[in-house]
Design a protein around this motif. Structure first.
Motif, mmCIF file in Angstrom:
data_model
loop_
_atom_site.group_PDB
_atom_site.id
_atom_site.type_symbol
_atom_site.label_atom_id
_atom_site.label_comp_id
_atom_site.label_asym_id
_atom_site.label_seq_id
_atom_site.Cartn_x
_atom_site.Cartn_y
_atom_site.Cartn_z
ATOM 1 N N GLU A 73 -13.861 -1.844 -30.674
ATOM 2 C CA GLU A 73 -12.663 -1.475 -31.362
ATOM 3 C C GLU A 73 -12.071 -2.959 -31.437
ATOM 4 O OE1 GLU A 73 -10.286 0.736 -28.513
ATOM 5 O OE2 GLU A 73 -11.454 2.588 -28.930
ATOM 6 N N VAL A 74 -11.301 -2.892 -32.680
ATOM 7 C CA VAL A 74 -10.326 -4.231 -32.829
ATOM 8 C C VAL A 74 -9.051 -3.512 -32.923
ATOM 9 C CG1 VAL A 74 -12.357 -5.337 -34.282
ATOM 10 C CG2 VAL A 74 -10.661 -3.905 -35.307
ATOM 11 N N SER A 75 -7.951 -4.397 -33.175
ATOM 12 C CA SER A 75 -6.535 -4.037 -33.084
ATOM 13 C C SER A 75 -6.060 -4.407 -34.667
ATOM 14 C CB SER A 75 -5.719 -5.042 -32.328
ATOM 15 O OG SER A 75 -6.253 -4.789 -31.080
ATOM 16 N N SER A 76 -5.182 -3.497 -35.001
ATOM 17 C CA SER A 76 -4.436 -3.514 -36.099
ATOM 18 C C SER A 76 -3.312 -4.472 -36.064
ATOM 19 C CB SER A 76 -3.602 -2.117 -36.647
ATOM 20 O OG SER A 76 -2.603 -1.888 -35.594
ATOM 21 N N PRO A 77 -2.684 -4.760 -37.161
ATOM 22 C CA PRO A 77 -1.513 -5.782 -37.159
ATOM 23 C C PRO A 77 -0.615 -5.321 -35.905
ATOM 24 C CG PRO A 77 -2.068 -5.260 -39.402
ATOM 25 C CD PRO A 77 -2.872 -4.478 -38.451
ATOM 26 N N LYS A 78 -0.185 -4.073 -35.872
ATOM 27 C CA LYS A 78 0.659 -3.643 -34.778
ATOM 28 C C LYS A 78 0.041 -3.447 -33.326
ATOM 29 C CE LYS A 78 4.155 -1.971 -38.094
ATOM 30 N NZ LYS A 78 4.936 -0.534 -38.088
ATOM 31 N N GLY A 79 -1.146 -3.713 -33.187
ATOM 32 C CA GLY A 79 -1.826 -3.524 -32.238
ATOM 33 C C GLY A 79 -2.433 -2.181 -31.609
ATOM 34 N N HIS A 80 -2.728 -1.522 -32.780
ATOM 35 C CA HIS A 80 -3.327 0.066 -32.606
ATOM 36 C C HIS A 80 -4.863 -0.288 -32.512
ATOM 37 C CE1 HIS A 80 0.258 2.529 -32.890
ATOM 38 N NE2 HIS A 80 0.630 1.509 -33.946
ATOM 39 N N PRO A 81 -5.319 0.466 -31.738
ATOM 40 C CA PRO A 81 -7.036 0.103 -31.779
ATOM 41 C C PRO A 81 -7.556 0.893 -32.746
ATOM 42 C CG PRO A 81 -6.211 1.919 -30.029
ATOM 43 C CD PRO A 81 -4.937 1.235 -30.617
ATOM 44 N N ILE A 82 -8.665 0.265 -33.537
ATOM 45 C CA ILE A 82 -9.460 0.725 -34.608
ATOM 46 C C ILE A 82 -10.687 0.642 -34.172
ATOM 47 C CG2 ILE A 82 -9.925 0.634 -37.119
ATOM 48 C CD1 ILE A 82 -7.154 -1.292 -37.064
ATOM 49 N N ARG A 83 -11.569 1.832 -34.117
ATOM 50 C CA ARG A 83 -12.903 1.847 -33.909
ATOM 51 C C ARG A 83 -13.714 1.193 -35.260
ATOM 52 N NH1 ARG A 83 -16.700 6.852 -32.274
ATOM 53 N NH2 ARG A 83 -19.023 5.454 -32.279
ATOM 54 N N VAL A 84 -14.357 0.238 -34.990
ATOM 55 C CA VAL A 84 -15.348 -0.412 -36.197
ATOM 56 C C VAL A 84 -16.631 -0.321 -36.001
ATOM 57 C CG1 VAL A 84 -13.179 -2.109 -36.778
ATOM 58 C CG2 VAL A 84 -15.060 -2.800 -35.260
ATOM 59 N N GLY A 85 -17.323 0.397 -35.022
ATOM 60 C CA GLY A 85 -18.647 0.504 -34.695
ATOM 61 C C GLY A 85 -19.046 1.087 -33.455
ATOM 62 N N SER A 86 -20.203 0.841 -33.303
ATOM 63 C CA SER A 86 -20.847 1.448 -31.924
ATOM 64 C C SER A 86 -21.715 0.563 -31.326
ATOM 65 C CB SER A 86 -21.678 2.699 -32.400
ATOM 66 O OG SER A 86 -20.812 3.793 -32.839
ATOM 67 N N ALA A 87 -22.321 0.575 -29.942
ATOM 68 C CA ALA A 87 -23.267 -0.186 -29.349
ATOM 69 C C ALA A 87 -24.014 0.381 -28.406
ATOM 70 C CB ALA A 87 -22.403 -1.350 -28.743
ATOM 71 N N TRP A 88 -25.043 -0.123 -27.876
ATOM 72 C CA TRP A 88 -26.017 0.718 -27.192
ATOM 73 C C TRP A 88 -26.872 -0.253 -26.350
ATOM 74 C CZ3 TRP A 88 -25.451 1.677 -32.501
ATOM 75 C CH2 TRP A 88 -25.333 2.847 -32.826
ATOM 76 N N MET A 89 -26.870 -0.014 -25.134
ATOM 77 C CA MET A 89 -27.658 -0.763 -24.218
ATOM 78 C C MET A 89 -29.286 -0.511 -24.346
ATOM 79 S SD MET A 89 -25.264 -2.054 -22.468
ATOM 80 C CE MET A 89 -26.461 -2.879 -21.017
ATOM 81 N N ALA A 90 -29.784 -1.708 -24.229
ATOM 82 C CA ALA A 90 -31.242 -1.657 -24.673
ATOM 83 C C ALA A 90 -31.867 -2.375 -23.836
ATOM 84 C CB ALA A 90 -31.413 -1.828 -26.129
ATOM 85 N N LYS A 91 -33.550 -2.306 -23.963
ATOM 86 C CA LYS A 91 -34.241 -3.065 -23.144
ATOM 87 C C LYS A 91 -35.462 -3.556 -23.915
ATOM 88 C CE LYS A 91 -35.216 -1.803 -18.808
ATOM 89 N NZ LYS A 91 -34.618 -2.823 -18.063
#
Length: 242
Positions: free
Chosen positions: A165-183
């Motif tokens: 997540e990142v923030s919009s100009p007014k501070g709203h959370p925006i989902r911009v991707g996904s992440a996975w734990m890996a080995k």
């Protein structure tokens, strides 16, 4: 890089849904107004907003849809606010469905394709609480500060462990991707695989620890490099699982 909320209104209201849509460039209030359908696949709604002059304008269309695998209702929208058309879906969380409320979350539908990683700098730091990470990724064209928030709706092994997540100009959370734990197959060391939707397309990077960092809370972000003999990950697009 879009996010937002949508709420179904009373049947007597002028707009069928009201909501907000956010990006790193704007925060816009939207309405979905029912329209006459000309065919089975014609839109169910016009998406409208108020411009800077106070005039209501049509910025897109929307469809009532049903998930093929889940049978759950969602709303598919195509919107253009002057930056080119983009697609998003408005979906309900499991909790919202169980509570039978009318709140939906707006999430990206598709990505912009893959981009070359090139020269990427970045860092990821594990937070002390909430099993979250804070980090940044940057090159000469963009600089994103982001958070990794644990995916509370993970039900299958392939689902992401985190949403980015990142923030919009007014501070709203925006989902911009996904992440996975890996080995790592070669070293056995843990790392984090990230897929981030940047303005230039999807960026795949890994967050790894060198010998000095290992066991600590800090990871270095490096470009993802796919070798000839390496199996390709199935995580090649923004997952729609919240």
């Amino acid at each position: 890089m879009f996010a937002g909320t949508l709420t179904k209104t009373a049947d007597t209201a002028t707009a069928a849904f009201t909501g907000m849509i956010h990006s790193t460039r704007f925060d816009i209030a939207i309405q979905l107004e029912a329209r006459t359908k000309m065919s089975e696949r014609s839109p169910d709604f016009d998406v409208t907003a108020v411009n800077k002059s106070g005039r209501k304008v049509r910025i897109g269309t929307a469809w009532n849809e049903t998930g093929n695998t889940t049978g759950n209702h969602y709303v598919s929208m195509q919107i253009d606010v002057g930056l080119g058309p983009f697609r998003v879906n408005a979906v309900q969380s499991k909790e919202a469905r169980e509570a039978q409320n009318d709140d939906y979350e707006i999430i990206p539908l598709v990505s912009n394709g893959a981009m070359k990683s090139g020269s990427i700098s970045g860092e990821l730091t594990a937070m002390d609480a909430d099993n979250a990470f804070a980090g940044y990724v940057a090159n000469m064209m963009f600089d994103l500060d982001f958070m990794l928030i644990e995916n509370a709706f993970k039900t299958e092994a392939t689902h992401p462990d985190y949403r980015i997540e990142v923030s919009s100009p007014k501070g709203h959370p925006i989902r911009v991707g996904s992440a996975w734990m890996a080995k790592s197959n070669r070293t056995g060391n843990d790392y984090v695989s990230l897929l981030i939707n940047t303005p230039d397309g999807d960026l795949r990077v890994n967050a790894v620890q060198n010998e000095e960092q290992r066991g600590g809370q800090t990871f270095s972000i490096i470009p993802f490099v796919e070798s000839a003999g390496q199996e390709r990950s199935d995580n090649t697009a923004l997952a729609l699982v919240s």
